[in-house]
Design a protein around this motif. Structure first.
Motif, short mmCIF file in Angstrom:
data_model
loop_
_atom_site.label_atom_id
_atom_site.label_comp_id
_atom_site.label_asym_id
_atom_site.label_seq_id
_atom_site.Cartn_x
_atom_site.Cartn_y
_atom_site.Cartn_z
N ALA A 1 19.73 67.11 -37.09
CA ALA A 1 19.12 66.63 -38.34
C ALA A 1 18.34 65.35 -38.10
O ALA A 1 17.22 65.18 -38.61
N LYS A 2 18.88 64.44 -37.29
CA LYS A 2 18.22 63.18 -37.00
C LYS A 2 16.92 63.42 -36.22
O LYS A 2 15.89 62.80 -36.50
N LEU A 3 16.97 64.34 -35.23
CA LEU A 3 15.79 64.65 -34.44
C LEU A 3 14.67 65.24 -35.29
O LEU A 3 13.49 64.95 -35.08
N ARG A 4 15.04 66.10 -36.25
CA ARG A 4 14.04 66.78 -37.08
C ARG A 4 13.66 66.00 -38.33
O ARG A 4 12.78 66.40 -39.07
N GLY A 5 14.38 64.91 -38.60
CA GLY A 5 14.09 64.13 -39.79
C GLY A 5 14.49 64.84 -41.08
O GLY A 5 13.82 64.72 -42.10
N LYS A 6 15.57 65.62 -41.02
CA LYS A 6 16.05 66.34 -42.20
C LYS A 6 17.50 65.95 -42.46
O LYS A 6 18.11 65.23 -41.69
N SER A 7 18.04 66.46 -43.57
CA SER A 7 19.45 66.20 -43.87
C SER A 7 20.32 67.25 -43.17
O SER A 7 19.83 68.33 -42.82
N VAL A 8 21.62 66.95 -43.01
CA VAL A 8 22.54 67.88 -42.36
C VAL A 8 22.64 69.17 -43.16
O VAL A 8 22.74 70.25 -42.58
N GLU A 9 22.58 69.08 -44.51
CA GLU A 9 22.68 70.28 -45.36
C GLU A 9 21.52 71.24 -45.10
O GLU A 9 21.69 72.46 -45.12
N GLU A 10 20.32 70.69 -44.85
CA GLU A 10 19.16 71.53 -44.56
C GLU A 10 19.30 72.26 -43.24
O GLU A 10 18.87 73.40 -43.09
N ILE A 11 19.94 71.61 -42.28
CA ILE A 11 20.12 72.21 -40.95
C ILE A 11 21.23 73.27 -40.98
O ILE A 11 21.03 74.40 -40.49
N VAL A 12 22.37 72.94 -41.57
CA VAL A 12 23.51 73.84 -41.60
C VAL A 12 23.25 75.04 -42.51
O VAL A 12 23.65 76.15 -42.22
N GLY A 13 22.58 74.80 -43.60
CA GLY A 13 22.22 75.90 -44.51
C GLY A 13 23.07 75.95 -45.67
O GLY A 13 23.88 76.46 -46.19
#
Length: 169
Positions: free
Chosen positions: A157-169
């Motif tokens: 999430a940090k690498l992509r500049g997104k939140s953890v919820e967006e990554i996990v789904g």
């Protein structure tokens, strides 16, 4: 791949001898017999390492292998059900190992060398497939290479500049 230094003296490490081979060196006077030991150490809580030791006697080879493994400890990112965070492919020379994330209750589905690494890393649910070479040393090192490449959802999430919820789904 950056490597963080882990102090092995603070960890309660258990060792597992994966392979012992008798190796010979042909010299002028005949053959020199020695023993080579492949040892995996881990604390069953996210730290694992592998090392090789060679000596004239088996116990000495195992001790040297354990010392070498303690120098090469890595930290493994595990999720809440003691599985890896995502599927990954690890390579070392001719051996390739596929590690697949599994739901709770799956257990460790792995061949001998990869199984010992997963058990000592503290992984409880995983499926693995060894592709290519089945040389024990290369399979162990390919498995450790794959585990070292794992990233936690927070890191992604940090690498992509997104939140953890967006990554996990």
């Amino acid at each position: 791949m950056k490597r963080e230094i882990i102090d092995a003296s603070q960890l309660e490490l258990t060792e597992n001898v994966v392979a012992i081979k008798r190796v010979t060196k042909v010299v002028k006077g005949g053959r020199n017999m020695r023993f080579s030991a492949l040892v995996v150490v881990g604390d069953s809580n996210g730290h694992v390492g592998a090392g090789m030791g060679k000596a004239a006697e088996i116990p000495e080879a195992i001790r040297k292998g354990k010392e070498d493994a303690m120098k090469k400890l890595i930290t493994v990112k595990l999720d809440d059900n003691k599985s890896i965070t995502h599927d990954i492919l690890g390579k070392h020379t001719g051996a390739t190992v596929l590690l697949k994330k599994s739901p709770d209750g799956t257990g460790i589905i792995a061949g001998g060398p990869a199984r010992s690494v997963c058990e000592l890393a503290g992984i409880k649910n995983i499926r693995t497939k060894s592709l290519g070479s089945n040389n024990k040393q290369n399979v162990v090192l390919a498995t450790i290479s794959a585990l070292a490449q794992l990233k936690s959802p927070e890191e992604v999430a940090k690498l992509r500049g997104k939140s953890v919820e967006e990554i996990v789904g």
